[in-house]
Design a protein around this motif. Structure first.
Motif, PDB file in Angstrom:
ATOM      1  N   HIS A   1       0.880  -1.165   0.000  1.00 58.42           N
ATOM      2  CA  HIS A   1       0.000   0.000   0.000  1.00 58.42           C
ATOM      3  C   HIS A   1       0.918   1.215   0.000  1.00 58.42           C
ATOM      4  O   HIS A   1       1.438   1.607   1.041  1.00 58.42           O
ATOM      5  N   LEU A   2       1.139   1.778  -1.184  1.00 62.07           N
ATOM      6  CA  LEU A   2       2.082   2.881  -1.336  1.00 62.07           C
ATOM      7  C   LEU A   2       1.433   4.213  -0.954  1.00 62.07           C
ATOM      8  O   LEU A   2       0.212   4.339  -0.931  1.00 62.07           O
ATOM      9  N   GLY A   3       2.274   5.204  -0.696  1.00 65.66           N
ATOM     10  CA  GLY A   3       1.810   6.530  -0.274  1.00 65.66           C
ATOM     11  C   GLY A   3       0.782   7.134  -1.228  1.00 65.66           C
ATOM     12  O   GLY A   3       0.974   7.093  -2.436  1.00 65.66           O
ATOM     13  N   PRO A   4      -0.292   7.721  -0.686  1.00 65.09           N
ATOM     14  CA  PRO A   4      -1.375   8.201  -1.544  1.00 65.09           C
ATOM     15  C   PRO A   4      -1.213   9.625  -2.100  1.00 65.09           C
ATOM     16  O   PRO A   4      -1.728   9.924  -3.167  1.00 65.09           O
ATOM     17  N   TYR A   5      -0.543  10.497  -1.373  1.00 65.82           N
ATOM     18  CA  TYR A   5      -0.526  11.913  -1.795  1.00 65.82           C
ATOM     19  C   TYR A   5       0.882  12.464  -1.829  1.00 65.82           C
ATOM     20  O   TYR A   5       1.701  12.072  -0.997  1.00 65.82           O
ATOM     21  N   PRO A   6       1.149  13.381  -2.746  1.00 64.04           N
ATOM     22  CA  PRO A   6       0.232  13.910  -3.760  1.00 64.04           C
ATOM     23  C   PRO A   6      -0.060  12.855  -4.833  1.00 64.04           C
ATOM     24  O   PRO A   6       0.791  12.056  -5.179  1.00 64.04           O
ATOM     25  N   TYR A   7      -1.297  12.891  -5.307  1.00 62.62           N
ATOM     26  CA  TYR A   7      -1.772  11.945  -6.313  1.00 62.62           C
ATOM     27  C   TYR A   7      -1.540  12.557  -7.689  1.00 62.62           C
ATOM     28  O   TYR A   7      -2.130  13.573  -8.036  1.00 62.62           O
ATOM     29  N   GLY A   8      -0.679  11.948  -8.469  1.00 57.85           N
ATOM     30  CA  GLY A   8      -0.263  12.483  -9.759  1.00 57.85           C
ATOM     31  C   GLY A   8      -1.381  12.908 -10.694  1.00 57.85           C
ATOM     32  O   GLY A   8      -1.327  14.003 -11.266  1.00 57.85           O
ATOM     33  N   PRO A   9      -2.411  12.081 -10.919  1.00 55.70           N
ATOM     34  CA  PRO A   9      -3.492  12.502 -11.814  1.00 55.70           C
ATOM     35  C   PRO A   9      -4.205  13.778 -11.337  1.00 55.70           C
ATOM     36  O   PRO A   9      -4.701  14.545 -12.164  1.00 55.70           O
ATOM     37  N   TYR A  10      -4.256  14.009 -10.029  1.00 54.46           N
ATOM     38  CA  TYR A  10      -4.822  15.270  -9.544  1.00 54.46           C
ATOM     39  C   TYR A  10      -3.952  16.433  -9.986  1.00 54.46           C
ATOM     40  O   TYR A  10      -4.453  17.493 -10.364  1.00 54.46           O
ATOM     41  N   GLU A  11      -2.636  16.236  -9.942  1.00 47.87           N
ATOM     42  CA  GLU A  11      -1.721  17.301 -10.359  1.00 47.87           C
ATOM     43  C   GLU A  11      -1.891  17.585 -11.847  1.00 47.87           C
ATOM     44  O   GLU A  11      -1.844  18.740 -12.273  1.00 47.87           O
ATOM     45  N   ILE A  12      -2.101  16.548 -12.641  1.00 43.58           N
ATOM     46  CA  ILE A  12      -2.293  16.720 -14.083  1.00 43.58           C
ATOM     47  C   ILE A  12      -3.645  17.367 -14.365  1.00 43.58           C
ATOM     48  O   ILE A  12      -3.728  18.374 -15.078  1.00 43.58           O
ATOM     49  N   CYS A  13      -4.710  16.793 -13.816  1.00 42.71           N
ATOM     50  CA  CYS A  13      -6.069  17.229 -14.164  1.00 42.71           C
ATOM     51  C   CYS A  13      -6.515  18.498 -13.446  1.00 42.71           C
ATOM     52  O   CYS A  13      -7.272  19.285 -13.998  1.00 42.71           O
ATOM     53  N   PHE A  14      -6.077  18.701 -12.217  1.00 41.22           N
ATOM     54  CA  PHE A  14      -6.561  19.842 -11.437  1.00 41.22           C
ATOM     55  C   PHE A  14      -5.575  20.992 -11.397  1.00 41.22           C
ATOM     56  O   PHE A  14      -5.973  22.146 -11.281  1.00 41.22           O
TER      57      PHE A  14
END
Length: 181
Positions: A17-30
């Motif tokens: 269970h790897l670290g959740p944040y920052p979540y890359g797709p959020y950085e791309i999309c948001f």
């Protein structure tokens, strides 16, 4: 971060269970991040890239012996697969074709993505596990990125992958729909 190993005589299963944040797709999309150097930094800041590199370094001998004792690595990677962000699926991923490095680390050592081995076309069979129950992100009212972040990789000569699917059981809780994976 959680990494569990259980050494068995016939196989080595590893649950992560790897670290959740920052979540890359959020950085791309948001946030509109498109620079691959910045996205690698994001994966490093989340801990995911160092975590998978650490796992691989501890598995060196097991990787060498995988044809005798197969290895299975599965769990919540909290990052998409590099095999899912392609030119054909870019419109599904905010225009991105970024090659996520965490899963690349595993394929570089010869591990096979069990789902993508069976479902070759990420456009036809995305296998999304985050987050099909949320269409809109509640923090910004933008479409929630849909990604496959719960993955199984394996390595071993005598392994035949007959089936690998995403299954969910939806149930209503109040006004929300929750899924058990």
């Amino acid at each position: 971060t959680e990494i569990y190993t259980l050494s068995l005589h016939d196989a080595l299963p590893i649950s992560i269970h790897l670290g959740p944040y920052p979540y890359g797709p959020y950085e791309i999309c948001f946030a509109g991040v498109t620079d691959s150097t910045e996205l690698v930094l994001i994966d490093s800041l989340s801990g995911r890239l160092p975590q998978i590199n650490s796992l691989v370094s501890t598995m060196t001998q097991h990787i060498a012996n995988a044809d005798s004792i197969p290895i299975f690595v599965g769990g919540d990677f909290n990052t998409p697969s590099h095999q899912d962000y392609t030119a054909a699926t870019a419109s599904d991923h905010c225009g991105s074709t970024y090659q996520w490095p965490v899963t690349q680390v595993l394929t570089d050592i010869g591990m096979i993505d069990a789902f993508r081995e069976i479902h070759l076309d990420p456009g036809m069979d995305p296998g999304n596990t985050w987050s099909p129950i949320y269409e809109i992100n509640s923090d910004n009212n933008l479409p929630e990125p849909q990604d496959r972040i719960d993955l199984i990789f394996y390595k071993g000569q005598n392994i035949t992958n007959l089936s690998c699917d995403v299954r969910s059981e939806e149930r209503r809780v109040g006004k929300e729909c929750r899924s058990r994976w």
